[in-house]
Design an enzyme around this catalytic site. Structure first.
Site, PDB file in Angstrom:
ATOM      1  N   ASN A  82      50.053 133.372  24.482  1.00 27.15           N
ATOM      2  CA  ASN A  82      49.186 134.033  25.458  1.00 27.15           C
ATOM      3  C   ASN A  82      49.985 134.805  26.495  1.00 27.15           C
ATOM      4  OD1 ASN A  82      46.728 133.303  24.342  1.00 27.15           O
ATOM      5  ND2 ASN A  82      46.623 131.373  25.465  1.00 27.15           N
ATOM      6  N   ALA A 121      44.095 128.219  31.821  1.00 23.11           N
ATOM      7  CA  ALA A 121      43.788 126.933  31.186  1.00 23.11           C
ATOM      8  C   ALA A 121      44.605 126.675  29.925  1.00 23.11           C
ATOM      9  CB  ALA A 121      42.303 126.864  30.843  1.00 23.11           C
ATOM     10  N   ASP A 122      45.216 127.710  29.356  1.00 19.29           N
ATOM     11  CA  ASP A 122      45.968 127.533  28.108  1.00 19.29           C
ATOM     12  C   ASP A 122      47.230 128.388  28.143  1.00 19.29           C
ATOM     13  OD1 ASP A 122      46.669 126.697  25.577  1.00 19.29           O
ATOM     14  OD2 ASP A 122      45.332 128.083  24.533  1.00 19.29           O
ATOM     15  N   LEU A 123      48.098 128.096  29.093  1.00 18.51           N
ATOM     16  CA  LEU A 123      49.329 128.864  29.236  1.00 18.51           C
ATOM     17  C   LEU A 123      50.314 128.454  28.148  1.00 18.51           C
ATOM     18  CD1 LEU A 123      50.803 130.966  30.928  1.00 18.51           C
ATOM     19  CD2 LEU A 123      51.707 129.100  32.348  1.00 18.51           C
TER      20      LEU A 123
END
Length: 277
Positions: free
Chosen positions: A212, A206-208
Site C-alpha cells: 500500500n 488501517a492497513d499500512l
C-alpha cells in the site's frame, strides 16, 4: 456478486447478526469524523443507489461506471491488481486513468457475507468515509491518489460499495520495487519522512503495508484508506502503525529472501520518521 436470496440462509442470518453486534459496539461519532464532513461533493440518489462524486469533472457518472463489466465491454480495462480480490485499472471517458475497487469483507465475517455491510447512515459507509478522507488529505497536501467518486447500493438493512480513484502514473508498489532493486539511505529516510507526515497530522492508515506504498520516481504515496480515519496524534497508535509496517516487511522478506530489505534499511526509515514527527 449480488445474491439477495442468499440472505435467507441460516448461516448468513447468523453472520449478519454478528455484523450488527460488532459494528454496533464500534460506533464512534466523535471528532474523528468531523474534519471532512464539510467537504462539498455531488450526491445523487436513485432508488437504492447513491453516488457521491468528488471530482467536479465527473458529474455525469452513472451506476454502471462502477461495474467492471461496463469497462470491459468498452475495451477500457488497462490492467488489474490481484490479491484476495481484483482491482481494475481503467481508461476513463474523462481521459484519465482510474482505479475501480469493490469493498469486500475479510476475516471471519467473509464466511457469512462476502460484501454486505450494515447501513448506519450514508456518511458512515466505508466508500463515503474513504472518499471524504482522501479529499481531506488532498487538502492537507498529503501524497495520496485523488478521489473520483463512490457508489453505495442499499439492500434492505445492508449495503454494498465501490470506489473510483485516480491512478498514480508510472508508480510501482514498494514490494515490486524492492523485489527488483535496492533503495539508498536517502530514499529510505524519505519513506520514513512521508509516513511521519501522515501521523503528525493525525491520519491513521488501517492497513499500512509495503503493498500500500507506491513510488513514482519522485515521491512515495500511501494508498487504500479503507477503514482509515483521523485521530488525535498520539504515540500509541502511531507506533502500532509503524510496528504493523515492520511486520509487513518481515512477512514479505520471509516469502521472498531476495527482497532488498535489511535492518540497516529499517533504521534509516525510522531516522527519517523521527526527524519529521
Amino acid at each position: 456478486m449480488k445474491d439477495p436470496a442468499s440472505l435467507r440462509t441460516p448461516s448468513l442470518l447468523l453472520g449478519h447478526a454478528l455484523v450488527i453486534f460488532t459494528q454496533a459496539i464500534n460506533i464512534n461519532v466523535e471528532w474523528r469524523y468531523k474534519p471532512w464532513f464539510n467537504l462539498k461533493m455531488q450526491i445523487k440518489t436513485h432508488k437504492s443507489v447513491t453516488l457521491a462524486v468528488a471530482n467536479p469533472q465527473c458529474q455525469s457518472l452513472k451506476s454502471e461506471h462502477f461495474e467492471s463489466n461496463f469497462w470491459q465491454k468498452n475495451g477500457a480495462i488497462t490492467g488489474t491488481s490481484t490479491g484476495r480480490h481484483t482491482t481494475w485499472f481503467i481508461q476513463s471517458d474523462a481521459d484519465q486513468q482510474w482505479v475501480l475497487r469493490h469493498y469486500w469483507r475479510g476475516g471471519l465475517m467473509a464466511k457469512f457475507s462476502r460484501d454486505l455491510y450494515l447501513f448506519m447512515g450514508r456518511e458512515y459507509t466505508r466508500p463515503m468515509a474513504e472518499l471524504r478522507l482522501l479529499e481531506h488529505m488532498i487538502q492537507l497536501n498529503l501524497p495520496v491518489p485523488r478521489p473520483v467518486a463512490a457508489k453505495i447500493e442499499r439492500t434492505g438493512l445492508w449495503y454494498r460499495g465501490d470506489i473510483l480513484i485516480e491512478r498514480i502514473e508510472n508508480a510501482i508498489d514498494l514490494h515490486g520495487l524492492l523485489s527488483k532493486s535496492a533503495m539508498d539511505d536517502d530514499r529510505w529516510q524519505l519513506l520514513g519522512h512521508t509516513i511521519a507526515r501522515f501521523h503528525r497530522l493525525g491520519v491513521y492508515h488501517a492497513d499500512l503495508n509495503i503493498k500500500n506504498i507506491l513510488w513514482d520516481q519522485q515521491q512515495f504515496y500511501l494508498i487504500d484508506f479503507d477503514r482509515g480515519e483521523m485521530r488525535k496524534p498520539v504515540s500509541s497508535w502511531q507506533q502500532s502503525n509503524i510496528a504493523r509496517l515492520r511486520r509487513s516487511f518481515d512477512k514479505e522478506k520471509a516469502k521472498l529472501p531476495e527482497l532488498a530489505f535489511n535492518e540497516h534499511n529499517w533504521q534509516q526509515l525510522l531516522a527519517g520518521y523521527q526527524t519529521c514527527l
